[in-house]
Enzyme design. Structure first.
Site, PDB file in Angstrom:
ATOM      1  N   PHE A   1      -0.122   6.558   4.486  1.00  0.00           N
ATOM      2  CA  PHE A   1       1.026   6.165   5.314  1.00  0.00           C
ATOM      3  C   PHE A   1       2.114   5.501   4.470  1.00  0.00           C
ATOM      4  O   PHE A   1       3.306   5.730   4.674  1.00  0.00           O
ATOM      5  CB  PHE A   1       0.619   5.150   6.394  1.00  0.00           C
TER       6      PHE A   1
ATOM      7  N   VAL B   1      -3.071  -7.450  -2.426  1.00  0.00           N
ATOM      8  CA  VAL B   1      -2.714  -8.379  -1.344  1.00  0.00           C
ATOM      9  C   VAL B   1      -3.777  -9.456  -1.114  1.00  0.00           C
ATOM     10  O   VAL B   1      -3.518 -10.447  -0.438  1.00  0.00           O
ATOM     11  CB  VAL B   1      -2.420  -7.647  -0.004  1.00  0.00           C
TER      12      VAL B   1
ATOM     13  N   GLU C   1      -6.177   9.159   2.406  1.00  0.00           N
ATOM     14  CA  GLU C   1      -7.333   8.802   1.562  1.00  0.00           C
ATOM     15  C   GLU C   1      -8.275   7.831   2.284  1.00  0.00           C
ATOM     16  O   GLU C   1      -9.271   7.383   1.723  1.00  0.00           O
ATOM     17  CB  GLU C   1      -6.842   8.193   0.238  1.00  0.00           C
ATOM     18  N   PHE C   2      -7.897   7.483   3.523  1.00  0.00           N
ATOM     19  CA  PHE C   2      -8.638   6.484   4.296  1.00  0.00           C
ATOM     20  C   PHE C   2     -10.147   6.754   4.329  1.00  0.00           C
ATOM     21  O   PHE C   2     -10.960   5.862   4.064  1.00  0.00           O
ATOM     22  CB  PHE C   2      -8.064   6.469   5.720  1.00  0.00           C
TER      23      PHE C   2
ATOM     24  N   LYS D   1      -8.569  -5.217  12.858  1.00  0.00           N
ATOM     25  CA  LYS D   1      -7.374  -4.619  13.469  1.00  0.00           C
ATOM     26  C   LYS D   1      -7.052  -5.270  14.825  1.00  0.00           C
ATOM     27  O   LYS D   1      -5.901  -5.290  15.245  1.00  0.00           O
ATOM     28  CB  LYS D   1      -7.539  -3.103  13.583  1.00  0.00           C
TER      29      LYS D   1
ATOM     30  N   GLY E   1       0.824  -1.214   0.000  1.00  0.00           N
ATOM     31  CA  GLY E   1       0.000   0.000   0.000  1.00  0.00           C
ATOM     32  C   GLY E   1       0.850   1.252   0.000  1.00  0.00           C
ATOM     33  O   GLY E   1       0.639   2.171   0.792  1.00  0.00           O
TER      34      GLY E   1
ATOM     35  N   TYR F   1     -14.316  -3.614  10.763  1.00  0.00           N
ATOM     36  CA  TYR F   1     -13.010  -2.953  10.612  1.00  0.00           C
ATOM     37  C   TYR F   1     -12.201  -3.102  11.903  1.00  0.00           C
ATOM     38  O   TYR F   1     -11.039  -3.533  11.877  1.00  0.00           O
ATOM     39  CB  TYR F   1     -13.171  -1.473  10.248  1.00  0.00           C
TER      40      TYR F   1
END
Ligand code: NDP
Ligand code: 8X3
Length: 248
Positions: free
Chosen positions: A14, A58, A182-183, A150, A9, A146
């Protein structure tokens, strides 16, 4: 000899900031992402620092093993590729969004680790830095899957450390809070007004903040493992536990 970081990414946010920061510090980069045009731009921008660009989704297991499995010179694997989709309550969510987050944030990360780790173990050197999130520890409405993905990243990072004890390979979970990239445009599927609202009137983290922290983590003396770092902007903190009260 210059060290090499592989960034998943790297085309935005990031990942891109890390590519720029590590290049400035003299590292060699292997940059991956789905948007080839952006990878090519970065190659042009960063010149010789870019050892290789690899167009890679990915979520595609065969592609990950084919393209990353033979790389034997990775000092740092930065598992950064990831996304949130939607903020709806669990009973209204598009099931495809949940699956995409699981496929990317969990399965994609798993594939990259499984493809790259054997060479690190053989060399007895290397560092896997996973980008988790505050959402992996702290729930919020609409965070549902989400946050679940994580939390997986957090626990897998710890379990990798358990597996790797006795080797010199390091593992870190870096869990940022609100950061402008851009998240949110991705989360709200191109609704830029909704994305802007997330950061309006606040002073969020920026991708360069994360790049500096990743660089610091990657450059500790070899006997130190940073297990986890959680970082938020000063303008973000926890709320009280919510209580639903019946009126009247
Ligand atoms: P961006 O949307 O700016 O960047 C996301 C990057 O992930 C892009 O380079 C994108 O590249 C890549 N990516 C997404 N899906 C895939 C895929 N299937 N295969 C390969 N690459 C993919 O977001 P951030 O930089 O903010 O996010 C980076 C990471 O940080 C994510 O894991 C996110 O969950 C996490 N995070 C973000 C926070 C924030 O507030 N911004 C806070 C905490 C964690 P491309 O589209 O070219 O494939
Ligand atoms: C991104 C942080 O709070 O938007 O991982 O989920 S949050």
């Amino acid at each position: 000899m210059a060290k090499t970081i592989l960034i998943t990414g790297a085309t935005a946010g990031f990942g891109k900031a890390c590519a720029e920061y590590f290049a400035e510090q003299g590292w060699q980069l292997i940059l991956t992402g789905r948007r080839t045009g952006r990878l090519e731009q970065l190659k042009e921008q960063l010149g010789d620092a870019v050892q290789q660009i690899i167009t890679l989704d990915v979520r595609d297991r065969d592609q990950v093993f084919e393209k990353l499995g033979s790389l034997s010179n990775i000092d740092v694997l930065l598992n950064n590729a990831g996304l949130a989709l939607g903020l709806e309550p669990s009973w209204e969510v598009d099931i495809n969004d949940w699956e995409t987050m699981v496929d990317t944030n969990i399965k994609g990360l798993m594939y990259c680790i499984r493809a790259v780790l054997p060479a690190m173990v053989t060399r007895n050197s290397g560092h896997v830095i996973n980008i988790g999130s505050t959402a992996g520890s702290w729930p919020y409405p609409g965070g549902n899957v989400y946050g679940g993905t994580k939390a997986f990243v957090q626990q897998l990072s710890r379990n990798l450390r358990a597996d790797l004890l006795g080797s010199k390979v390091r593992v870190t979970n870096l869990a940022p809070g609100m950061a402008e990239s851009e998240f949110s445009n991705v989360r709200f599927k191109g609704d830029d007004a909704a994305a802007d609202k997330v950061y309006a009137g606040a002073d969020p983290l920026i991708p360069e903040d994360i790049a500096e922290i990743v660089y610091w983590i990657a450059n500790r003396p070899a006997h130190i493992n940073i297990n986890a770092i959680e970082v938020m902007p000063v303008d973000q903190a926890w709320g009280p536990l919510a209580v639903h009260r019946v009126k009247g």
